[in-house]
Write a protein that holds these residues in place. Structure first.
Motif, PDB file in Angstrom:
ATOM      1  N   SER A  66     -18.263   8.796   0.387  1.00 34.21           N
ATOM      2  CA  SER A  66     -17.048   8.140   0.870  1.00 34.21           C
ATOM      3  C   SER A  66     -15.837   9.043   0.687  1.00 34.21           C
ATOM      4  O   SER A  66     -15.738   9.772  -0.297  1.00 34.21           O
ATOM      5  CB  SER A  66     -16.805   6.831   0.105  1.00 34.21           C
ATOM      6  N   LEU A  67     -14.932   8.967   1.647  1.00 33.43           N
ATOM      7  CA  LEU A  67     -13.645   9.648   1.571  1.00 33.43           C
ATOM      8  C   LEU A  67     -12.576   8.595   1.311  1.00 33.43           C
ATOM      9  O   LEU A  67     -12.650   7.483   1.836  1.00 33.43           O
ATOM     10  CB  LEU A  67     -13.333  10.369   2.883  1.00 33.43           C
ATOM     11  N   ASN A  68     -11.567   8.979   0.529  1.00 33.12           N
ATOM     12  CA  ASN A  68     -10.544   8.017   0.145  1.00 33.12           C
ATOM     13  C   ASN A  68      -9.188   8.362   0.740  1.00 33.12           C
ATOM     14  O   ASN A  68      -8.823   9.542   0.845  1.00 33.12           O
ATOM     15  CB  ASN A  68     -10.414   7.977  -1.379  1.00 33.12           C
ATOM     16  N   CYS A  69      -8.465   7.340   1.140  1.00 35.82           N
ATOM     17  CA  CYS A  69      -7.087   7.484   1.607  1.00 35.82           C
ATOM     18  C   CYS A  69      -6.253   6.412   0.899  1.00 35.82           C
ATOM     19  O   CYS A  69      -6.417   5.222   1.180  1.00 35.82           O
ATOM     20  CB  CYS A  69      -7.020   7.297   3.121  1.00 35.82           C
ATOM     21  N   SER A  70      -5.426   6.821  -0.029  1.00 33.48           N
ATOM     22  CA  SER A  70      -4.564   5.845  -0.699  1.00 33.48           C
ATOM     23  C   SER A  70      -3.149   5.977  -0.153  1.00 33.48           C
ATOM     24  O   SER A  70      -2.711   7.076   0.179  1.00 33.48           O
ATOM     25  CB  SER A  70      -4.587   6.042  -2.218  1.00 33.48           C
ATOM     26  N   TYR A  71      -2.463   4.860  -0.031  1.00 30.93           N
ATOM     27  CA  TYR A  71      -1.154   4.889   0.607  1.00 30.93           C
ATOM     28  C   TYR A  71      -0.139   4.050  -0.162  1.00 30.93           C
ATOM     29  O   TYR A  71      -0.477   3.045  -0.792  1.00 30.93           O
ATOM     30  CB  TYR A  71      -1.245   4.424   2.068  1.00 30.93           C
ATOM     31  N   THR A  72       1.085   4.501  -0.079  1.00 35.87           N
ATOM     32  CA  THR A  72       2.221   3.764  -0.625  1.00 35.87           C
ATOM     33  C   THR A  72       3.256   3.707   0.482  1.00 35.87           C
ATOM     34  O   THR A  72       3.910   4.705   0.796  1.00 35.87           O
ATOM     35  CB  THR A  72       2.819   4.476  -1.848  1.00 35.87           C
ATOM     36  N   LEU A  92     -10.468   7.976  15.573  1.00 32.03           N
ATOM     37  CA  LEU A  92     -11.710   7.284  15.202  1.00 32.03           C
ATOM     38  C   LEU A  92     -11.504   5.777  15.097  1.00 32.03           C
ATOM     39  O   LEU A  92     -12.176   5.011  15.779  1.00 32.03           O
ATOM     40  CB  LEU A  92     -12.223   7.812  13.854  1.00 32.03           C
ATOM     41  N   PHE A  93     -10.616   5.351  14.197  1.00 28.49           N
ATOM     42  CA  PHE A  93     -10.468   3.919  13.905  1.00 28.49           C
ATOM     43  C   PHE A  93      -9.007   3.561  13.652  1.00 28.49           C
ATOM     44  O   PHE A  93      -8.245   4.387  13.164  1.00 28.49           O
ATOM     45  CB  PHE A  93     -11.222   3.537  12.609  1.00 28.49           C
ATOM     46  N   THR A  94      -8.697   2.295  13.938  1.00 28.84           N
ATOM     47  CA  THR A  94      -7.474   1.676  13.466  1.00 28.84           C
ATOM     48  C   THR A  94      -7.845   0.468  12.617  1.00 28.84           C
ATOM     49  O   THR A  94      -8.707  -0.332  13.010  1.00 28.84           O
ATOM     50  CB  THR A  94      -6.587   1.178  14.624  1.00 28.84           C
ATOM     51  N   LEU A  95      -7.174   0.326  11.482  1.00 29.30           N
ATOM     52  CA  LEU A  95      -7.332  -0.849  10.620  1.00 29.30           C
ATOM     53  C   LEU A  95      -5.956  -1.462  10.431  1.00 29.30           C
ATOM     54  O   LEU A  95      -4.969  -0.751  10.212  1.00 29.30           O
ATOM     55  CB  LEU A  95      -7.922  -0.443   9.270  1.00 29.30           C
ATOM     56  N   TYR A  96      -5.893  -2.803  10.484  1.00 25.48           N
ATOM     57  CA  TYR A  96      -4.591  -3.446  10.468  1.00 25.48           C
ATOM     58  C   TYR A  96      -4.326  -4.248   9.205  1.00 25.48           C
ATOM     59  O   TYR A  96      -3.170  -4.374   8.784  1.00 25.48           O
ATOM     60  CB  TYR A  96      -4.448  -4.378  11.672  1.00 25.48           C
ATOM     61  N   LYS A 115     -18.643   3.020  13.485  1.00 20.41           N
ATOM     62  CA  LYS A 115     -18.973   3.825  14.659  1.00 20.41           C
ATOM     63  C   LYS A 115     -20.041   4.814  14.230  1.00 20.41           C
ATOM     64  O   LYS A 115     -19.779   5.709  13.428  1.00 20.41           O
ATOM     65  CB  LYS A 115     -17.744   4.551  15.177  1.00 20.41           C
ATOM     66  N   GLU A 116     -21.233   4.615  14.720  1.00 14.66           N
ATOM     67  CA  GLU A 116     -22.368   5.473  14.380  1.00 14.66           C
ATOM     68  C   GLU A 116     -22.520   5.536  12.861  1.00 14.66           C
ATOM     69  O   GLU A 116     -22.716   4.510  12.208  1.00 14.66           O
ATOM     70  CB  GLU A 116     -22.205   6.845  15.018  1.00 14.66           C
ATOM     71  N   ARG A 117     -22.403   6.710  12.272  1.00 14.72           N
ATOM     72  CA  ARG A 117     -22.626   6.858  10.821  1.00 14.72           C
ATOM     73  C   ARG A 117     -21.372   6.610  10.001  1.00 14.72           C
ATOM     74  O   ARG A 117     -21.386   6.741   8.783  1.00 14.72           O
ATOM     75  CB  ARG A 117     -23.161   8.274  10.533  1.00 14.72           C
ATOM     76  N   LEU A 118     -20.283   6.262  10.648  1.00 16.39           N
ATOM     77  CA  LEU A 118     -19.003   6.098   9.970  1.00 16.39           C
ATOM     78  C   LEU A 118     -18.622   4.626   9.870  1.00 16.39           C
ATOM     79  O   LEU A 118     -18.792   3.857  10.813  1.00 16.39           O
ATOM     80  CB  LEU A 118     -17.899   6.846  10.721  1.00 16.39           C
ATOM     81  N   LYS A 119     -18.064   4.284   8.721  1.00 16.53           N
ATOM     82  CA  LYS A 119     -17.548   2.934   8.514  1.00 16.53           C
ATOM     83  C   LYS A 119     -16.253   3.038   7.737  1.00 16.53           C
ATOM     84  O   LYS A 119     -16.217   3.658   6.675  1.00 16.53           O
ATOM     85  CB  LYS A 119     -18.545   2.091   7.729  1.00 16.53           C
ATOM     86  N   ALA A 120     -15.199   2.421   8.270  1.00 17.58           N
ATOM     87  CA  ALA A 120     -13.897   2.459   7.622  1.00 17.58           C
ATOM     88  C   ALA A 120     -13.561   1.080   7.089  1.00 17.58           C
ATOM     89  O   ALA A 120     -13.799   0.067   7.755  1.00 17.58           O
ATOM     90  CB  ALA A 120     -12.824   2.912   8.604  1.00 17.58           C
ATOM     91  N   THR A 121     -13.012   1.057   5.868  1.00 19.55           N
ATOM     92  CA  THR A 121     -12.608  -0.200   5.238  1.00 19.55           C
ATOM     93  C   THR A 121     -11.187  -0.072   4.739  1.00 19.55           C
ATOM     94  O   THR A 121     -10.670   1.040   4.544  1.00 19.55           O
ATOM     95  CB  THR A 121     -13.545  -0.548   4.063  1.00 19.55           C
ATOM     96  N   LEU A 122     -10.546  -1.227   4.522  1.00 19.08           N
ATOM     97  CA  LEU A 122      -9.140  -1.228   4.140  1.00 19.08           C
ATOM     98  C   LEU A 122      -8.872  -2.274   3.061  1.00 19.08           C
ATOM     99  O   LEU A 122      -9.334  -3.419   3.160  1.00 19.08           O
ATOM    100  CB  LEU A 122      -8.260  -1.528   5.356  1.00 19.08           C
ATOM    101  N   THR A 123      -8.123  -1.850   2.008  1.00 19.91           N
ATOM    102  CA  THR A 123      -7.585  -2.777   1.022  1.00 19.91           C
ATOM    103  C   THR A 123      -6.063  -2.667   1.083  1.00 19.91           C
ATOM    104  O   THR A 123      -5.524  -1.937   1.914  1.00 19.91           O
ATOM    105  CB  THR A 123      -8.067  -2.452  -0.399  1.00 19.91           C
ATOM    106  N   LYS A 124      -5.390  -3.340   0.187  1.00 20.78           N
ATOM    107  CA  LYS A 124      -3.926  -3.313   0.217  1.00 20.78           C
ATOM    108  C   LYS A 124      -3.356  -1.980  -0.244  1.00 20.78           C
ATOM    109  O   LYS A 124      -2.172  -1.710  -0.037  1.00 20.78           O
ATOM    110  CB  LYS A 124      -3.374  -4.446  -0.642  1.00 20.78           C
ATOM    111  N   LYS A 125      -4.186  -1.144  -0.863  1.00 17.08           N
ATOM    112  CA  LYS A 125      -3.660   0.123  -1.385  1.00 17.08           C
ATOM    113  C   LYS A 125      -4.398   1.342  -0.879  1.00 17.08           C
ATOM    114  O   LYS A 125      -3.919   2.467  -1.049  1.00 17.08           O
ATOM    115  CB  LYS A 125      -3.720   0.117  -2.917  1.00 17.08           C
ATOM    116  N   GLU A 126      -5.579   1.138  -0.284  1.00 19.24           N
ATOM    117  CA  GLU A 126      -6.355   2.299   0.111  1.00 19.24           C
ATOM    118  C   GLU A 126      -7.354   1.964   1.206  1.00 19.24           C
ATOM    119  O   GLU A 126      -7.646   0.791   1.466  1.00 19.24           O
ATOM    120  CB  GLU A 126      -7.079   2.901  -1.095  1.00 19.24           C
TER     121      GLU A 126
END
Lengths: 113, 114
Positions: A20-26, A47-51, A59-70
């Motif tokens: 897994s790759l991580n993206c944390s945001y503020t 690739l993806f938009t998460l709202y 999408k194929e081998r990729l799956k993106a997930t979203l929490t309130k911080k990352e």
């Protein structure tokens, strides 16, 4: 200050080794979080938009997930052709009409055969 | 296929010699962006257009200018390129200025300065 941080900076996987790759945001609110793939010498490919927190896209081998911080980009049983830099960007929810997409510096993924 | 096309893919210029990079789009998007991307760095926004409304980032050097003669085309002019301007320049579009739409990127122009 709005900020996006991606980790790890670089990742080497054997073919078939999931990770897994991580993206944390503020940011002040979130209108959207975007994942892109960038191959050397090319522009980012969407690739993806998460709202909203709890949302998932696949999408194929990729799956993106979203929490309130990352957000996570899960790669299942990767193949060498998945080698690329994966960029995360967010569009803040500032009501002033900001147009900005704030990018992370990316994760450079190398999948070995 | 609808797309964003940048020309040229590779541009070599001399120190101080003006250069123009071009971008065209067939997506009919009303927002166009120019980014500068250096190796292993995030794309850095230089400016964007919302229709003909031009918006410059505060830290974009005066050396960089842009023109958008119509919806489909946008140009990046570098008046006196310095060695620090060597980078990949990316053009992107989106359908809305404010909102949750992804950006669509061209393949970039790799600029080298001699």
């Amino acid at each position: 200050e709005d900020q996006v941080t991606q980790s790890p900076e670089a990742l080497r996987l054997q073919e078939g080794e999931s990770s897994s790759l991580n993206c944390s945001y503020t940011v002040s609110g979130l209108r959207g979080l975007f994942w892109y793939r960038q191959d050397p010498g090319k522009g980012p490919e969407f690739l993806f938009t998460l709202y909203s927190a709890g949302e998932e896209k696949e999408k194929e081998r990729l799956k993106a997930t979203l929490t309130k911080k990352e957000s996570f980009l899960h790669i299942t049983a990767p193949k060498p052709e998945d080698s690329a830099t994966y960029l995360c960007a967010v569009h803040p929810g500032d009501t002033s009409g900001t147009y900005k997409y704030i990018f992370g510096t990316g994760t450079r993924l190398k999948v070995l055969a | 296929d609808a797309m964003v096309i940048q020309n040229p893919r590779y541009q070599v210029t001399q120190f101080g010699k003006p250069v123009t990079l071009s971008c065209s789009q067939t997506l009919n998007h009303n927002v166009m962006y120019w980014y500068q991307q250096k190796s292993s760095q995030a794309p850095k926004l230089l400016f964007h257009y919302y229709d003909k409304d031009f918006n410059n980032e505060a830290d974009t050097p005066d050396n960089f200018q842009s023109r958008r003669p119509n919806t489909s085309f946008c140009f990046l002019d570098i008046r006196s390129p310095g060695l620090g301007d060597a980078a990949m320049y990316l053009c992107a579009t989106s359908s809305r200025r404010v909102g949750n739409q992804p950006q669509h990127f061209g393949d970039g122009t790799r600029l080298s300065i001699l």
